[in-house]
Design a protein around this motif. Sequence first.
Motif, mmCIF file in Angstrom:
data_model
loop_
_atom_site.group_PDB
_atom_site.id
_atom_site.type_symbol
_atom_site.label_atom_id
_atom_site.label_comp_id
_atom_site.label_asym_id
_atom_site.label_seq_id
_atom_site.Cartn_x
_atom_site.Cartn_y
_atom_site.Cartn_z
ATOM 1 N N ILE A 199 0.837 -1.205 0.000
ATOM 2 C CA ILE A 199 0.000 0.000 0.000
ATOM 3 C C ILE A 199 0.868 1.249 0.000
ATOM 4 C CG2 ILE A 199 -1.806 1.262 1.240
ATOM 5 C CD1 ILE A 199 -2.656 -1.440 2.454
ATOM 6 N N ALA A 200 1.973 1.230 0.764
ATOM 7 C CA ALA A 200 2.853 2.387 0.859
ATOM 8 C C ALA A 200 3.482 2.719 -0.490
ATOM 9 C CB ALA A 200 3.937 2.142 1.905
ATOM 10 N N LEU A 201 3.826 1.708 -1.276
ATOM 11 C CA LEU A 201 4.417 1.945 -2.591
ATOM 12 C C LEU A 201 3.449 2.684 -3.506
ATOM 13 C CD1 LEU A 201 6.241 -1.450 -3.199
ATOM 14 C CD2 LEU A 201 7.320 0.793 -2.893
ATOM 15 N N VAL A 202 2.202 2.233 -3.514
ATOM 16 C CA VAL A 202 1.193 2.895 -4.350
ATOM 17 C C VAL A 202 0.950 4.314 -3.856
ATOM 18 C CG1 VAL A 202 -1.200 2.814 -5.137
ATOM 19 C CG2 VAL A 202 0.121 0.694 -4.946
ATOM 20 N N LEU A 203 0.768 4.467 -2.541
ATOM 21 C CA LEU A 203 0.523 5.784 -1.971
ATOM 22 C C LEU A 203 1.710 6.710 -2.211
ATOM 23 C CD1 LEU A 203 -1.194 7.710 -0.262
ATOM 24 C CD2 LEU A 203 -0.172 6.682 1.784
ATOM 25 N N GLY A 204 2.928 6.196 -2.015
ATOM 26 C CA GLY A 204 4.120 7.017 -2.205
ATOM 27 C C GLY A 204 4.256 7.500 -3.633
ATOM 28 N N LEU A 205 3.975 6.635 -4.603
ATOM 29 C CA LEU A 205 4.065 7.040 -6.005
ATOM 30 C C LEU A 205 3.015 8.093 -6.338
ATOM 31 C CD1 LEU A 205 5.296 6.743 -8.792
ATOM 32 C CD2 LEU A 205 3.770 4.786 -9.198
ATOM 33 N N LEU A 206 1.794 7.903 -5.850
ATOM 34 C CA LEU A 206 0.739 8.887 -6.109
ATOM 35 C C LEU A 206 1.083 10.242 -5.486
ATOM 36 C CD1 LEU A 206 -2.466 6.692 -5.576
ATOM 37 C CD2 LEU A 206 -1.457 7.448 -7.740
ATOM 38 N N LEU A 207 1.605 10.231 -4.268
ATOM 39 C CA LEU A 207 1.995 11.481 -3.615
ATOM 40 C C LEU A 207 3.138 12.156 -4.367
ATOM 41 C CD1 LEU A 207 1.844 10.393 0.137
ATOM 42 C CD2 LEU A 207 0.362 12.073 -0.977
ATOM 43 N N ALA A 208 4.094 11.363 -4.841
ATOM 44 C CA ALA A 208 5.217 11.938 -5.591
ATOM 45 C C ALA A 208 4.737 12.594 -6.876
ATOM 46 C CB ALA A 208 6.240 10.847 -5.899
ATOM 47 N N PRO B 284 16.844 2.227 -2.153
ATOM 48 C CA PRO B 284 16.273 2.855 -0.950
ATOM 49 C C PRO B 284 14.923 2.288 -0.562
ATOM 50 C CG PRO B 284 16.284 4.400 -2.798
ATOM 51 C CD PRO B 284 17.114 3.241 -3.201
ATOM 52 N N VAL B 285 14.117 1.876 -1.526
ATOM 53 C CA VAL B 285 12.845 1.238 -1.203
ATOM 54 C C VAL B 285 13.094 -0.053 -0.440
ATOM 55 C CG1 VAL B 285 10.860 0.022 -2.193
ATOM 56 C CG2 VAL B 285 11.490 2.275 -3.052
ATOM 57 N N GLY B 286 14.121 -0.797 -0.837
ATOM 58 C CA GLY B 286 14.468 -2.023 -0.120
ATOM 59 C C GLY B 286 14.857 -1.754 1.324
ATOM 60 N N ASN B 287 15.584 -0.663 1.549
ATOM 61 C CA ASN B 287 15.958 -0.294 2.917
ATOM 62 C C ASN B 287 14.723 0.043 3.750
ATOM 63 O OD1 ASN B 287 18.767 -0.595 2.606
ATOM 64 N ND2 ASN B 287 18.929 1.414 1.661
ATOM 65 N N TYR B 288 13.776 0.744 3.154
ATOM 66 C CA TYR B 288 12.538 1.052 3.870
ATOM 67 C C TYR B 288 11.732 -0.216 4.147
ATOM 68 C CZ TYR B 288 12.822 6.135 3.695
ATOM 69 O OH TYR B 288 13.182 7.454 3.918
ATOM 70 N N PHE B 289 11.820 -1.187 3.266
ATOM 71 C CA PHE B 289 11.133 -2.461 3.485
ATOM 72 C C PHE B 289 11.658 -3.138 4.746
ATOM 73 C CE2 PHE B 289 10.476 -6.997 2.835
ATOM 74 C CZ PHE B 289 9.158 -7.046 2.408
ATOM 75 N N VAL B 290 12.980 -3.166 4.894
ATOM 76 C CA VAL B 290 13.576 -3.759 6.092
ATOM 77 C C VAL B 290 13.185 -2.955 7.332
ATOM 78 C CG1 VAL B 290 15.745 -4.368 7.232
ATOM 79 C CG2 VAL B 290 15.496 -4.716 4.769
ATOM 80 N N ALA C 51 17.750 -9.922 4.817
ATOM 81 C CA ALA C 51 17.038 -8.961 3.976
ATOM 82 C C ALA C 51 17.917 -7.756 3.671
ATOM 83 C CB ALA C 51 15.746 -8.527 4.665
ATOM 84 N N SER C 52 18.653 -7.274 4.661
ATOM 85 C CA SER C 52 19.553 -6.144 4.451
ATOM 86 C C SER C 52 20.667 -6.506 3.474
ATOM 87 C CB SER C 52 20.159 -5.692 5.782
ATOM 88 O OG SER C 52 19.158 -5.234 6.667
ATOM 89 N N LEU C 53 21.204 -7.719 3.606
ATOM 90 C CA LEU C 53 22.239 -8.160 2.675
ATOM 91 C C LEU C 53 21.681 -8.272 1.253
ATOM 92 C CD1 LEU C 53 24.008 -10.897 4.844
ATOM 93 C CD2 LEU C 53 24.817 -8.585 4.335
ATOM 94 N N GLY C 54 20.431 -8.717 1.152
ATOM 95 C CA GLY C 54 19.799 -8.783 -0.168
ATOM 96 C C GLY C 54 19.636 -7.411 -0.789
ATOM 97 N N VAL C 55 19.301 -6.425 0.026
ATOM 98 C CA VAL C 55 19.169 -5.060 -0.479
ATOM 99 C C VAL C 55 20.518 -4.537 -0.965
ATOM 100 C CG1 VAL C 55 18.669 -2.670 0.178
ATOM 101 C CG2 VAL C 55 17.144 -4.519 0.907
ATOM 102 N N ARG C 56 21.583 -4.833 -0.209
ATOM 103 C CA ARG C 56 22.929 -4.402 -0.629
ATOM 104 C C ARG C 56 23.332 -5.058 -1.947
ATOM 105 N NH1 ARG C 56 26.464 -4.623 5.013
ATOM 106 N NH2 ARG C 56 25.183 -3.135 6.198
ATOM 107 N N TRP C 57 23.018 -6.342 -2.080
ATOM 108 C CA TRP C 57 23.310 -7.034 -3.339
ATOM 109 C C TRP C 57 22.554 -6.402 -4.494
ATOM 110 C CZ3 TRP C 57 20.022 -9.724 -6.641
ATOM 111 C CH2 TRP C 57 20.650 -10.465 -7.656
#
Length: 224
Positions: free
Chosen positions: A29-38, A145-151, A200-206
């Motif tokens: 939901i945050a992804l959709v809301l964030g894109l609409l707000l942007a 950065p979206v991946g970091n917010y996910f974690v 998850a953090s290591l996956g985001v770095r990769w």
Amino acid sequence: MLADLRSWAPDLWAGVQLTVLLTLGGMAIALVLGLLLALARLSPRRALRWPATVFVEVIRGSPLILQLFYIYYVLPLLGLRLTPIQAGLAGLAINYGAYLSEVFRAGIAAIPRSQSEAAAALGLRPRQAMRLVILPQAIRIVVPPVGNYFVSMFKDTALVSTISIAELMFRGQLIASDTFKYMSIYTVVFLIYLVISIPASLGVRWLEHRLDPARVRPAAPAPA
């Protein structure tokens, strides 16, 4: 200790499942809301830009736990009653949607203006250019950065325990209050968060490394 773990495992596993579901649902939901707000904040129309700007600044300027309390305890006084799960999802999605809107806005702004001009030269309308040309390039920029917010959201789900959602932290609190083994149960809960968040953090770095623009640049020719 092993006997305790076996007795705690069903409750903790149920808490982990709910925590993961809250994270996945809240982030979707945050992804959709964030894109609409942007998109609203980048719009030339003041009727869209100003309300979106005010909303983002208000949400970013207040703590998530207060937003959860407001949604769960105050909104019913105004006639909008939500279940704990609904309130938790709404709080997480609204809070992270506001932050993700800035990520999307920065990603879109990072695309050279020449891309929009080239799209216009091809006869694409502004909306078509945004959907077909700008956003696909911006997504590549914002994925890390979206991946970091996910974690971060996974860890922040612990706050929804304050509105009686039986996620991992809430289950741990219940077990601790029943057994008085605070050190053992909170250590186990701590380790569960680490076991999930560190990979998850290591996956985001990769992923960030894979999407690094420097990796796709052609190599400089060797000196003659």
